[in-house]
Structure formats: C-alpha cells, structure tokens
Design a protein around this motif. Structure first.
Motif, mmCIF file in Angstrom:
data_model
loop_
_atom_site.group_PDB
_atom_site.id
_atom_site.type_symbol
_atom_site.label_atom_id
_atom_site.label_comp_id
_atom_site.label_asym_id
_atom_site.label_seq_id
_atom_site.Cartn_x
_atom_site.Cartn_y
_atom_site.Cartn_z
ATOM 1 N N VAL A 53 27.231 57.236 62.282
ATOM 2 C CA VAL A 53 28.125 58.146 61.575
ATOM 3 C C VAL A 53 29.384 58.409 62.410
ATOM 4 N N ALA A 54 30.501 57.863 61.958
ATOM 5 C CA ALA A 54 31.773 58.052 62.669
ATOM 6 C C ALA A 54 32.124 59.530 62.795
ATOM 7 N N HIS A 55 31.709 60.337 61.818
ATOM 8 C CA HIS A 55 32.006 61.765 61.830
ATOM 9 C C HIS A 55 31.217 62.521 62.897
ATOM 10 N N HIS A 56 30.267 61.865 63.534
ATOM 11 C CA HIS A 56 29.575 62.419 64.701
ATOM 12 C C HIS A 56 30.210 61.876 65.979
ATOM 13 N N VAL A 57 30.539 60.589 65.964
ATOM 14 C CA VAL A 57 31.001 59.882 67.163
ATOM 15 C C VAL A 57 32.386 60.347 67.596
ATOM 16 N N LEU A 58 33.354 60.402 66.682
ATOM 17 C CA LEU A 58 34.715 60.786 67.063
ATOM 18 C C LEU A 58 34.775 62.203 67.631
ATOM 19 N N PRO A 59 34.202 63.210 66.986
ATOM 20 C CA PRO A 59 34.250 64.547 67.579
ATOM 21 C C PRO A 59 33.585 64.609 68.956
ATOM 22 N N ARG A 60 32.521 63.865 69.130
ATOM 23 C CA ARG A 60 31.854 63.852 70.445
ATOM 24 C C ARG A 60 32.768 63.245 71.512
ATOM 25 N N LEU A 61 33.456 62.158 71.167
ATOM 26 C CA LEU A 61 34.377 61.518 72.100
ATOM 27 C C LEU A 61 35.564 62.434 72.406
ATOM 28 N N VAL A 62 36.148 63.021 71.379
ATOM 29 C CA VAL A 62 37.298 63.917 71.580
ATOM 30 C C VAL A 62 36.893 65.122 72.418
ATOM 31 N N GLY A 92 32.500 55.606 56.887
ATOM 32 C CA GLY A 92 32.341 54.790 58.081
ATOM 33 C C GLY A 92 33.507 54.796 59.056
ATOM 34 N N TRP A 93 34.468 55.687 58.895
ATOM 35 C CA TRP A 93 35.571 55.763 59.854
ATOM 36 C C TRP A 93 36.156 57.173 59.874
ATOM 37 N N MET A 94 36.794 57.474 61.002
ATOM 38 C CA MET A 94 37.463 58.763 61.179
ATOM 39 C C MET A 94 38.540 58.576 62.234
ATOM 40 N N SER A 95 39.675 59.281 62.074
ATOM 41 C CA SER A 95 40.766 59.121 63.031
ATOM 42 C C SER A 95 41.436 60.447 63.336
ATOM 43 N N CYS A 96 42.133 60.448 64.474
ATOM 44 C CA CYS A 96 42.915 61.613 64.878
ATOM 45 C C CYS A 96 44.044 61.147 65.799
ATOM 46 N N ASP A 97 45.003 62.023 66.009
ATOM 47 C CA ASP A 97 46.056 61.799 67.002
ATOM 48 C C ASP A 97 45.752 62.683 68.194
ATOM 49 N N ALA A 113 47.022 57.241 68.631
ATOM 50 C CA ALA A 113 46.093 57.252 67.496
ATOM 51 C C ALA A 113 44.728 56.785 67.979
ATOM 52 N N LEU A 114 43.707 57.525 67.615
ATOM 53 C CA LEU A 114 42.329 57.206 67.987
ATOM 54 C C LEU A 114 41.515 57.105 66.710
ATOM 55 N N GLU A 115 40.834 55.974 66.533
ATOM 56 C CA GLU A 115 40.010 55.779 65.338
ATOM 57 C C GLU A 115 38.654 55.236 65.734
ATOM 58 N N VAL A 116 37.624 55.762 65.100
ATOM 59 C CA VAL A 116 36.261 55.268 65.295
ATOM 60 C C VAL A 116 35.788 54.690 63.963
ATOM 61 N N THR A 117 35.249 53.477 64.031
ATOM 62 C CA THR A 117 34.681 52.818 62.854
ATOM 63 C C THR A 117 33.219 52.507 63.134
ATOM 64 N N THR A 118 32.353 52.944 62.229
ATOM 65 C CA THR A 118 30.922 52.625 62.349
ATOM 66 C C THR A 118 30.423 51.886 61.114
#
Length: 155
Positions: free
Chosen positions: A15-24, A44-49, A78-83
């Motif tokens: 779940v990208a919505h778990h991975v990106l917030p954890r990384l940020v 399957g993807w989420m992004s942020c600046d 730009a940071l994007e996670v794709t799962t």
C-alpha cells in the motif's frame, strides 16, 4: 537542471499510502526543516513535494553563480511511491534489462525522486535515500550512472 533517481525497493507493504507517509516521516525526523505537501494519489501510488529552507546558494561558487541566467531558482523535489504490482513488475523487468542486479526481482515498490531547478537540495535527497535504506532493501538507479550509483556518490 533536471535529475531523476529511482530506488527499487522491497518494502513488504503493498500500500503506497502506508509507504510514502512512513518514508516522509523518517526524512522529517532526520531533518526537521523538511516540509511535505501532498501532490497526488491513486490506486497503487502516492506523491508529494518536499522542500526545506536550507541555504543552497552558499554551496555555489562564484563561477557557477555567474553562469546562471538570473538569480538561482529552486523548486521542491517530487517524491512518488508506486506499489502497483503491474507497474513495479514492468519497471523491474526494464531495470534487469538495463543491467540492474538480479535482486531487483524481489522489489515490490518504486520510490522516484525528481529534481528540477538551478539549485538542488541534495541534503533532502540523501535523507530520502538513507531513510529508505535503513527501513528497506533498496537499489538505486539514476539517469546518468544507471545502477552504478550509491548514496555515497550523491553530491
């Protein structure tokens, strides 16, 4: 200037919505000046600046400053996670075809960092890569060096 860095990762979470917030969150713990602004999400993807108020012009020598057409410009990275499994499999196949290690076949996520502007905040890029490497198994690839790049190679 534009630069693309991809981290092929095994994160163990589909779940990208778990991975990106954890990384940020990890990046922000390492550097409290980093601000994240969501820019998009989908299946399957989420992004942020990401940006920070680091003084980047202090790192430029006078010659480089003189070569710039005007005052140095900087944009957030730009940071994007794709799962999404089909997208990850396609990139893994491409990566192996481009000379990536066989361990890419274990990847279940892509972390893409895109930088644009005259001034690149390499501190944030290193924080992203170091945070990801501490949490997960990652393989870096950039558009210049291919898979022959490591965190230590970043400016």
């Amino acid at each position: 200037m534009a630069y693309q860095l991809t981290l092929f990762a095994y994160v163990g979470d589909p779940v990208a919505h778990h991975v990106l917030p954890r990384l940020v969150s990890s990046v922000q713990r390492r550097d409290t000046a980093v601000v994240a602004v969501p820019t998009g999400d989908g299946v399957g993807w989420m992004s942020c600046d990401l940006s920070a108020d680091h003084d980047l012009s202090a790192d430029l020598d006078e010659l480089v400053q003189d070569l710039l057409p005007g005052p140095p410009r900087r944009w957030p990275l730009a940071l994007e996670v794709t799962t999404r499994p089909d997208s990850v499999r396609e990139m893994v196949s491409w990566g192996i075809g481009e000379g990536g290690p066989a361990s890419l076949s274990e990847c279940d996520a892509l972390i893409e960092v895109t930088l644009v502007g005259d001034l690149i905040d390499w501190k944030i890029v290193r924080e992203i890569c170091e945070s990801a490497a501490e949490m997960w198994q990652v393989t870096l690839r950039d558009e210049t060096s291919g898979f022959d790049v490591s965190i230590a190679d970043l400016p």
